[in-house]
Structure formats: structure tokens, C-alpha cells
Design an enzyme around this catalytic site. Structure first.
Site, PDB file in Angstrom:
ATOM      1  N   PHE A   3       0.825  -1.220   0.000  1.00 63.98           N
ATOM      2  CA  PHE A   3       0.000   0.000   0.000  1.00 63.98           C
ATOM      3  C   PHE A   3       0.854   1.262   0.000  1.00 63.98           C
ATOM      4  CE2 PHE A   3      -0.239   2.548   3.893  1.00 63.98           C
ATOM      5  CZ  PHE A   3       0.575   1.828   4.747  1.00 63.98           C
ATOM      6  N   LYS A   4       2.126   1.157   0.366  1.00 61.47           N
ATOM      7  CA  LYS A   4       2.977   2.356   0.412  1.00 61.47           C
ATOM      8  C   LYS A   4       3.152   2.986  -0.967  1.00 61.47           C
ATOM      9  CE  LYS A   4       5.278   1.386   4.737  1.00 61.47           C
ATOM     10  NZ  LYS A   4       4.653   0.095   5.133  1.00 61.47           N
ATOM     11  N   ASP A   5       2.933   2.185  -2.033  1.00 59.24           N
ATOM     12  CA  ASP A   5       2.999   2.739  -3.391  1.00 59.24           C
ATOM     13  C   ASP A   5       1.984   3.866  -3.600  1.00 59.24           C
ATOM     14  OD1 ASP A   5       4.989   1.020  -4.447  1.00 59.24           O
ATOM     15  OD2 ASP A   5       3.506  -0.538  -4.868  1.00 59.24           O
TER      16      ASP A   5
END
Ligand SMILES: *Cc1c(COP(=O)(O)O)cnc(C)c1O
Length: 461
Positions: free
Chosen positions: A109-111
Site C-alpha cells: 500500500f505504500k505505493d
């Protein structure tokens, strides 16, 4: 819009300064002076695409510092490499709905935030005519998302340190197979903490830092929170279409408190969120503070959900600022106590205020593995971080919960194999990655050697 420090001792900043500086000069975190209220406009946002929703939600935070056309292009570009057309699709199971946040280039999810932050950095640096050299240490997820966020961007070089041989082969390859000229991977002999110590020493050497324009992409940059607000709105709208009279509850696997804090901000912006389930693994400092009021640092334990193996949750300070009704002096007092005693305590009233919004849960390894196995039997494979959030939702009093899936199961295949006996399906993005050409510079655990790697690279530009 102005951004102020949670510790109240530095001058307010505008949006551009907030993005480029990351942290406040007084050691606090930057937060918007007030958040925009969208409660009267929700109907107009419900049918928008993910990208168009992001634009509407970002405008008031950016406050005209980028013109709308530029901002729109940055948003569109940031999500063009996602492999699902909805960017963050919501899948309905019984009794939970799963919000898939792992369709970006590194499958975590950090993308979602770092793709946008990379494009934003490039734009702001180019218009100011300055360079930024990012230095960081990683134990896996953040480093690869940061590298993929800035690869090939003009005006930026990234130096990412990782402990040699101590991160998973897939995570290592996700970083070292990025061959763009502005990406320098450095494998340090030693542990993650040793690599982190070198990075801190680089930042503490102010002469070196200024001379080489060193910056960070750490999780305390406001833009990372801002970008994550979007999927709370997007998912809540889809959930309400299916269950119009049902309260909206999210379950969030939590480490540094960045992801769930974005949910809290969405709620402040007028999204009707009934509760945020705050799910930790055995590193349970946030569970303990939300159940007892005691925030007390303990040893970090290694678990099968390593991206949540954290003891100090940096973003919690942003929430504390609200909890003490914006009295920055009170935040300073609590942070001083944390620094000198390793702990602080909330008042009874503050604990009540916390529990009105958050429902804390702590999930152990066995529960995590059982949850992975159970969903696998239903035909859906989840990663161990996601499993922590789902287990927390299932044992909560809430009937229907939106659970955030923060990583693709193939990224953490050891835990999945342990739980199911089966190797998770490898998505196209990872296929063959172990055999791809890679580039990495080795270094002893030595500040001087890392400094010369940086100096040499930058003098060759
Ligand atoms: C970073 C991360 C988390 C924790 O998110 P925070 O914002 O630090 O609370 C959870 N799951 C995965 C897969 C992550 O990479």
C-alpha cells in the site's frame, strides 16, 4: 493553507515547504492548521474515479500552490502504473469487505502515497531549480516503494541502505533490479539498526547534509497521509452503495500509525466513519495505550508481519495534538517524558476520547496464521499484515467491516506457505524477478565508506 508543528515552536509552513522539509524544525510533525469539511459535498464525490476523487480531496490542501492542471497531471501520472483500473478495488466477502491496496508497482500500500510523492518532488524541485538527494535505510517495504516512486525522476537521486542478506530475496530484488541511473542501492554489513545508525549519522553531520542536499522520504511526510485519505472515501462510497444503512467501520493493520491516521483525517473531513479498528501484531504499544492509557516503549519483537514490527509510532504524535486540543506545549511535555522515561500516560478523559474513535485489537501469530488458512479455504489468499486486520475485525463487535489489505500475499510467501502449505500465485510484476539483472554497491558498516559512495556518485553528475 498553513501547516503547523505539533510542538508549536517553528513557524507555520506553506504546502511546498511542508512537502520538501518533511519534518518540522522543532522536531515535531507538520499538520494542516485545519482540515477542509467535505460533509456537504459527499454526493458529488460518490461517482468519481479514484483519480478524480483524489484531485478534489487534494485541492484544499495544496491551496493553489500548484495550478489545478499541473496537480491533475501529477495525480494521473502517479496511478498509471497500477494494475487494477479501480486502483484500490473493494471485494465483498462475508462478513468483511477487503480493500485491496496492493496493485501498485511494489505490491504494497505504500505505493499509493510514494508514487504521488515522487512525482510531486520532481515537479517542486524542477520549478525551484534545486536538487534533492534522498537517503534512507530499509528493512524491506518502504525502501522498494520509495525507489519505485523516484526512479528516473529529474533532480532526485536516491541512496537506499539495506542490511546485506537480511531482507527477503524478493524484497532485495525489488530494489536492486531497478537500474535507473538515479538509484543507488547500498548493502551494509550488519543489521537494519546498523544501517539506520549510519543514515542518522549522515543527517546529523549538518555540513555534509547541507553540502549534498540530503533529504528523507520517511513516513512522517504530510503528503503520505494526504494521499492515503483518498481510499477511505473511495471505499466508503462503494460500501454504502451496497449497504446503504450500514455504519462504515474500517480495520487497519497498524505499525507507524500513518495509514490509520489518514482514516482519522478522512473522518474529520466529514466522511461518516463510525469506528477505526486499530489492529497491531505482538508489537502492541498502540494497543496498550488505547486500552490502558499507558504509552510505554518495549523491545521490538520479530513477527511474520514485519512491516508492523515497530515500537515508536511516529504518526501517533499527530493524533495526540488533537487529543490535547491543540495545546502544543502539552505535546512537548508528553514527548519529553517519552524521551527521558520511555513512557507517558493519557488522562482518563483522553482515554475515553480515544476509544470513541478507535477500537484497539492485538492479534498474535497463531491467530494470524489461522486467518490466512481460513481465507485460503474460501479461495482467497491474504498476506500476514492483512490477516492481522481481518482477525481484528472478526473478533470485534462490528457486523460488517472494511478491512485494508496492505500487501500482496506473494510478497510474504513464507508466512503464507506456513499457514496453507501452498506457494501463493506469483503476480506478473514479480515473475522472474529473482533472475533479473541487478545492481548494488556493498559497503562495510562504516560511515566514511558510505559518505564516499554518495560523494562519488554526486560528483559524477
Ligand atoms: C507499512 C505497512 C503497514 C503499517 O502501516 P503504518 O502506516 O506504518 O501503520 C502495514 N502493512 C504493510 C504491508 C506495510 O508495508
Amino acid at each position: 493553507m498553513k501547516y503547523v508543528s505539533t510542538r508549536g515552536l517553528s513557524e507555520p509552513r506553506d504546502f511546498t515547504q511542508t512537502v520538501l522539509e518533511g519534518m518540522a524544525r522543532d522536531g515535531g510533525l507538520l499538520i494542516p492548521e485545519s482540515v477542509p469539511d467535505f460533509s456537504g459535498q459527499l454526493d458529488g464525490l460518490k461517482e468519481l474515479s479514484y483519480q478524480d476523487l483524489a484531485k478534489q480531496l487534494f485541492y484544499p490542501f495544496v491551496d493553489g500552490e500548484l495550478d489545478n492542471t499541473t496537480l491533475n497531471q501529477l495525480v494521473d501520472r502517479s496511478y498509471q502504473h497500477f494494475t487494477h483500473k479501480s486502483i484500490t478495488p473493494l471485494r465483498f466477502f462475508e462478513p468483511v469487505a477487503i480493500l485491496e491496496l496492493f496493485h501498485g508497482p511494489t505490491l504494497a500500500f505504500k505505493d499509493i502515497a510514494l508514487q504521488f510523492l515522487g512525482n510531486l518532488f520532481e515537479n517542486l524541485l524542477n520549478s525551484k531549480g534545486v536538487r534533492l538527494n534522498i537517503v534512507g535505510a530499509t528493512s524491506g517495504d518502504t525502501g522498494s516503494a520509495a525507489i519505485h516512486g523516484v526512479r528516473g525522476k529529474a533532480g532526485i537521486t536516491i541512496f537506499m541502505l539495506h542490511p546485506k542478506g537480511k531482507i527477503s530475496p524478493i524484497q532485495e530484488k525489488q530494489m536492486t533490479t531497478v537500474l535507473d541511473d538515479n538509484v543507488v542501492n547500498i548493502a551494509i554489513e550488519g543489521t537494519f539498526d546498523d544501517a539506520q545508525r549510519i543514515v542518522k549519522a549522515l543527517f546529523n553531520d549538518l555540513a555534509f547534509k547541507d553540502q549534498h542536499a540530503l533529504g528523507a522520504v520517511n513516513s512522517i511526510n504530510w503528503v503520505r497521509v494526504m494521499a492515503q485519505i483518498v481510499y477511505y472515501f473511495y471505499a466508503a462510497f462503494q460500501f454504502q452503495k451496497k449497504f446503504p444503512s450500514h455504519p462504515v467501520v474500517f480495520s487497519v493493520p497498524t505499525g507507524n500509525f500513518g495509514d490509520i491516521y489518514a482514516g482519522y483525517v478522512a473522518r474529520k473531513m466529514g466522511l461518516p466513519i463510525e469506528k477505526l479498528i486499530m489492529a497491531t501484531n505482538e508489537n502492541d504499544i498502540l494497543y496498550r495505550v488505547m486500552t490502558t492509557g499507558q504509552y510505554k516503549i518495549q523491545e521490538v519483537r520479530s513477527t511474520i508481519s514485519p512491516s508492523m514490527d515497530i515500537q515508536i509510532s511516529s504518526n501517533f504524535e499527530r493524533f495526540l495534538f488533537d487529543l490535547v486540543h491543540h495545546e502544543a506545549e502539552d505535546v512537548r511535555t508528553l514527548m519529553e517524558q517519552l524521551g527521558s522515561n520511555g513512557e507517558f500516560a493519557l488522562s482518563q478523559q483522553q482515554l475515553v476520547d480515544v476509544q470513541r474513535i478507535f477500537h484497539p485489537a492485538r492479534i498474535n501469530t497463531e491467530q494470524t496464521l489461522r486467518t490466512i488458512a481460513r481465507y485460503h479455504q474460501k479461495g482467497y489468499t491474504i498476506d500476514p499484515h492483512t490477516a492481522v486486520g481481518i482477525a481484528a475485525a472478526e473478533q470485534s463487535p462490528f457486523e460488517r467491516v472494511i478491512c485494508l489489505a496492505t500487501a500482496h500475499p506473494a510478497k510474504f510467501n513464507e508466512a503464507v506457505i506456513r499457514a496453507t502449505g501452498k506457494v501463493p500465485e506469483i503476480p506478473a510484476l514479480l515473475a522472474g524477478i529473482l533472475d533479473k539483472p541487478s545492481r548494488c554497491t556493498n559497503s562495510k558498516q562504516d560511515l566514511q565508506q558510505v559518505k564516499s559512495i554518495i560523494t562519488e556518485k554526486l560528483s559524477a553528475q
